[in-house]
Motif scaffolding. Structure first.
Motif, PDB file in Angstrom:
ATOM      1  N   VAL A  40       0.839  -1.208   0.000  1.00  0.00           N
ATOM      2  CA  VAL A  40       0.000   0.000   0.000  1.00  0.00           C
ATOM      3  C   VAL A  40       0.866   1.248   0.000  1.00  0.00           C
ATOM      4  N   PHE A  41       1.818   1.316   0.939  1.00  0.00           N
ATOM      5  CA  PHE A  41       2.606   2.540   1.073  1.00  0.00           C
ATOM      6  C   PHE A  41       3.723   2.647   0.045  1.00  0.00           C
ATOM      7  N   ALA A  42       3.963   1.565  -0.708  1.00  0.00           N
ATOM      8  CA  ALA A  42       4.902   1.632  -1.825  1.00  0.00           C
ATOM      9  C   ALA A  42       4.202   2.017  -3.122  1.00  0.00           C
ATOM     10  N   ASN A  43       2.872   2.027  -3.100  1.00  0.00           N
ATOM     11  CA  ASN A  43       2.100   2.319  -4.302  1.00  0.00           C
ATOM     12  C   ASN A  43       2.316   3.758  -4.758  1.00  0.00           C
ATOM     13  N   GLU A  44       2.496   3.948  -6.055  1.00  0.00           N
ATOM     14  CA  GLU A  44       2.816   5.277  -6.588  1.00  0.00           C
ATOM     15  C   GLU A  44       1.690   6.281  -6.368  1.00  0.00           C
ATOM     16  N   GLN A  45       0.438   5.823  -6.403  1.00  0.00           N
ATOM     17  CA  GLN A  45      -0.675   6.740  -6.180  1.00  0.00           C
ATOM     18  C   GLN A  45      -0.746   7.161  -4.716  1.00  0.00           C
ATOM     19  N   VAL A  46      -0.524   6.213  -3.818  1.00  0.00           N
ATOM     20  CA  VAL A  46      -0.507   6.514  -2.388  1.00  0.00           C
ATOM     21  C   VAL A  46       0.625   7.491  -2.076  1.00  0.00           C
ATOM     22  N   GLN A  47       1.780   7.283  -2.693  1.00  0.00           N
ATOM     23  CA  GLN A  47       2.907   8.185  -2.476  1.00  0.00           C
ATOM     24  C   GLN A  47       2.638   9.561  -3.069  1.00  0.00           C
ATOM     25  N   ALA A  48       2.003   9.603  -4.221  1.00  0.00           N
ATOM     26  CA  ALA A  48       1.701  10.887  -4.855  1.00  0.00           C
ATOM     27  C   ALA A  48       0.721  11.695  -4.013  1.00  0.00           C
ATOM     28  N   ARG A  49      -0.164  11.012  -3.315  1.00  0.00           N
ATOM     29  CA  ARG A  49      -1.141  11.693  -2.464  1.00  0.00           C
ATOM     30  C   ARG A  49      -0.591  11.986  -1.066  1.00  0.00           C
ATOM     31  N   LYS A  50       0.665  11.565  -0.816  1.00  0.00           N
ATOM     32  CA  LYS A  50       1.363  11.847   0.446  1.00  0.00           C
ATOM     33  C   LYS A  50       0.556  11.375   1.658  1.00  0.00           C
ATOM     34  N   LEU A  51       0.137  10.113   1.609  1.00  0.00           N
ATOM     35  CA  LEU A  51      -0.677   9.556   2.684  1.00  0.00           C
ATOM     36  C   LEU A  51       0.143   9.097   3.886  1.00  0.00           C
ATOM     37  N   ALA A  52       1.437   8.944   3.715  1.00  0.00           N
ATOM     38  CA  ALA A  52       2.320   8.645   4.847  1.00  0.00           C
ATOM     39  C   ALA A  52       3.091   9.911   5.189  1.00  0.00           C
ATOM     40  N   ILE A  53       3.040  10.317   6.458  1.00  0.00           N
ATOM     41  CA  ILE A  53       3.697  11.542   6.884  1.00  0.00           C
ATOM     42  C   ILE A  53       4.555  11.259   8.114  1.00  0.00           C
ATOM     43  N   SER A  54       5.486  12.143   8.394  1.00  0.00           N
ATOM     44  CA  SER A  54       6.337  12.026   9.570  1.00  0.00           C
ATOM     45  C   SER A  54       6.223  13.299  10.394  1.00  0.00           C
ATOM     46  N   VAL A  55       6.137  13.132  11.716  1.00  0.00           N
ATOM     47  CA  VAL A  55       6.053  14.286  12.616  1.00  0.00           C
ATOM     48  C   VAL A  55       7.039  14.084  13.763  1.00  0.00           C
ATOM     49  N   PRO A  56       7.579  15.166  14.315  1.00  0.00           N
ATOM     50  CA  PRO A  56       8.475  15.030  15.470  1.00  0.00           C
ATOM     51  C   PRO A  56       7.709  14.611  16.715  1.00  0.00           C
ATOM     52  N   HIS A  57       8.352  13.793  17.562  1.00  0.00           N
ATOM     53  CA  HIS A  57       7.713  13.306  18.788  1.00  0.00           C
ATOM     54  C   HIS A  57       8.721  13.280  19.919  1.00  0.00           C
ATOM     55  N   ASP A  58       8.264  13.552  21.149  1.00  0.00           N
ATOM     56  CA  ASP A  58       9.158  13.690  22.297  1.00  0.00           C
ATOM     57  C   ASP A  58       9.983  12.450  22.584  1.00  0.00           C
ATOM     58  N   THR A  59       9.374  11.262  22.489  1.00  0.00           N
ATOM     59  CA  THR A  59      10.094  10.041  22.842  1.00  0.00           C
ATOM     60  C   THR A  59      10.533   9.229  21.629  1.00  0.00           C
ATOM     61  N   ALA A  60       9.761   9.266  20.563  1.00  0.00           N
ATOM     62  CA  ALA A  60      10.100   8.476  19.381  1.00  0.00           C
ATOM     63  C   ALA A  60      11.088   9.190  18.465  1.00  0.00           C
ATOM     64  N   GLY A  61      11.231  10.493  18.641  1.00  0.00           N
ATOM     65  CA  GLY A  61      12.078  11.265  17.729  1.00  0.00           C
ATOM     66  C   GLY A  61      11.278  11.687  16.526  1.00  0.00           C
ATOM     67  N   THR A  62      11.026  10.737  15.651  1.00  0.00           N
ATOM     68  CA  THR A  62      10.167  10.951  14.489  1.00  0.00           C
ATOM     69  C   THR A  62       9.105   9.866  14.472  1.00  0.00           C
ATOM     70  N   MET A  63       7.861  10.261  14.273  1.00  0.00           N
ATOM     71  CA  MET A  63       6.748   9.311  14.281  1.00  0.00           C
ATOM     72  C   MET A  63       6.054   9.343  12.929  1.00  0.00           C
ATOM     73  N   LYS A  64       5.813   8.159  12.361  1.00  0.00           N
ATOM     74  CA  LYS A  64       5.130   8.055  11.076  1.00  0.00           C
ATOM     75  C   LYS A  64       3.631   7.875  11.301  1.00  0.00           C
ATOM     76  N   LEU A  65       2.838   8.653  10.583  1.00  0.00           N
ATOM     77  CA  LEU A  65       1.388   8.604  10.707  1.00  0.00           C
ATOM     78  C   LEU A  65       0.748   8.583   9.328  1.00  0.00           C
ATOM     79  N   VAL A  66      -0.544   8.249   9.291  1.00  0.00           N
ATOM     80  CA  VAL A  66      -1.320   8.320   8.052  1.00  0.00           C
ATOM     81  C   VAL A  66      -1.967   9.697   7.983  1.00  0.00           C
ATOM     82  N   ALA A  67      -1.844  10.347   6.852  1.00  0.00           N
ATOM     83  CA  ALA A  67      -2.409  11.684   6.681  1.00  0.00           C
ATOM     84  C   ALA A  67      -3.929  11.641   6.658  1.00  0.00           C
TER      85      ALA A  67
END
Length: 406
Positions: free
Chosen positions: A332-359
């Motif tokens: 799913v997250f390797a799919n070109e359409q999913v990537q073009a729509r930027k459905l996987a995002i990264s945000v800074p987090h206090d304990t994880a450093g960087t956290m990946k979420l679904v947009a």
């Protein structure tokens, strides 16, 4: 500024339906204050593994379940069993537009935090209660769980392989659809209530039930029964009226083929090197294919196993045969359409450093959704909320901590 940046939500809900609702509102710009139990927090904080990993690949205390439904929120811990904790909630209600809760019916009344009590201090409050079975009826006081409601509401009666097929039995969905749909319906109801309040100054109570939602989302299946009195049954991944219209195995996975007419069927079998099947008098037209599905489908499955999923998708797309892959989450997250729509995002987090979420899937041109903050750690914003809204000083806040109020 988000479309709801003028709205403040006090969220007393836990687990999934309520937090899903408040996260939708938060993504649209609302300020959401998440109220949690001191030392414990939302139950889903502990639902794991899996847990989010830090930069060194070690598990943090943040469950992947919790983080998927609690971004863009601030967390305050309050002990509702203490009078001082109840007063904190009342003070926050005075500063809020919406309250969301999913306690059992009448549970909050003993704390004076039910709608009837809170409307006395804030008449224009929008109060959304989410329960398994609603505020009325013989089941009102029963605890409600998504899995149970999927069964009671009819969903599982039409989901799963048909009787007589291998593995034929009722099947739940792979995600908690009754919870998720209730959260979505609750979001819509709250937005409608906000519009009504802005027009009239009147608040209101919203009574959301998982069972009500599950029955409503049966859509055409429920409509068919009400119109005909015929009980729908399970068909698994097939169609009762079109063949082939189902999943098929390939040499390296599964795909969906949805043949809508005889021409598409001819192209399908031609691509697979089995042209003769389209000329067979038992399979040449759809009604005949439906009649002889038990003979045809094994022949088609043997054909589809000869090529990879990617080869089939490419060839069938080229020949205009409706098809699609059945992707695992990596795909799913390797799919070109999913990537073009930027459905996987990264945000800074206090304990994880960087956290990946679904947009958020909501795309708005003038007031786009925004992921402003990662899901909060437990009680991360307790002190700042007490200072900001209750105007408490450091000594007063320290006393509340000392006495287990927050």
């Amino acid at each position: 500024m988000g479309a709801l940046s003028h709205i403040r939500v006090l969220d007393l809900s836990r687990v999934l339906a309520g937090p899903w609702c408040s996260q939708n509102l938060a993504d649209l710009g609302a300020e959401v204050i998440k109220v949690e139990r001191p030392g414990v927090g939302d139950d889903t904080r502990h639902w794991g593994p899996p847990f989010v990993k830090d930069a060194q690949g070690q598990d943090t205390a943040e469950s992947t379940y919790f983080v998927c439904i609690n971004r863009n929120k601030r967390s305050i811990t309050v002990n509702l069993s203490k009078p001082e904790g109840q007063e904190i909630i009342r003070q926050l209600v005075l500063e809020s537009d919406v309250l969301i809760e999913n306690y059992k019916v009448d549970d909050l009344a003993k704390y004076g935090l039910d709608y009837a009590s809170l409307r006395q201090i804030k008449p224009n409050l929008i109060y959304c209660s989410i329960t398994g079975f609603g505020q009325t009826g013989p089941y009102a006081h029963r605890p409600g769980y998504d899995y149970i409601v999927q069964g009671m509401g009819g969903f599982m009666s039409v989901t799963g392989e048909a009787d007589g097929f291998p593995g034929g039995s009722p099947q739940k969905a792979g995600v908690a659809i009754a919870d998720l749909f209730t959260g979505m319906y609750a979001s819509s109801a709250i937005l409608a209530a906000v519009i009504h309040r802005d027009r009239t100054g009147e608040g209101q109570m919203i009574d959301m039930a998982l069972l009500d939602t599950q029955v409503a989302m049966m859509a055409n299946v429920a409509s068919a029964y009400l119109s005909t009195n015929e009980v729908p049954r399970r068909w698994g991944n097939t169609s009762p009226i079109v063949v082939p219209y189902q999943t098929f195995p390939t040499s390296d996975g599964w795909m969906i083929v949805a043949v809508g007419n005889d021409s598409q069927f001819r192209h399908f079998v031609k691509v697979g090197g089995e042209d003769h099947l389209a000329d067979n008098p038992r399979f040449s037209e759809n009604p005949l294919r439906v009649q002889h599905r038990t003979e045809l489908v094994p022949l088609l499955e043997a054909m589809t196993r000869k090529k990879t999923k990617a080869q089939w998708i490419s060839l069938l797309d080229e020949h205009g045969v409706p098809c699609g892959p059945i992707n695992n989450m990596k795909e799913v997250f390797a799919n070109e359409q999913v990537q073009a729509r930027k459905l996987a995002i990264s945000v800074p987090h206090d304990t994880a450093g960087t956290m990946k979420l679904v947009a958020s899937p909501i795309r708005m041109s003038a007031t786009p959704t925004e992921i402003r903050t990662a899901p909060p750690t437990l009680g991360q914003h307790t002190d700042e909320i007490l200072r900001e809204y209750l105007k408490l000083d450091s000594s007063a806040i320290e006393a509340l901590h000392k006495h287990g109020v927050v």
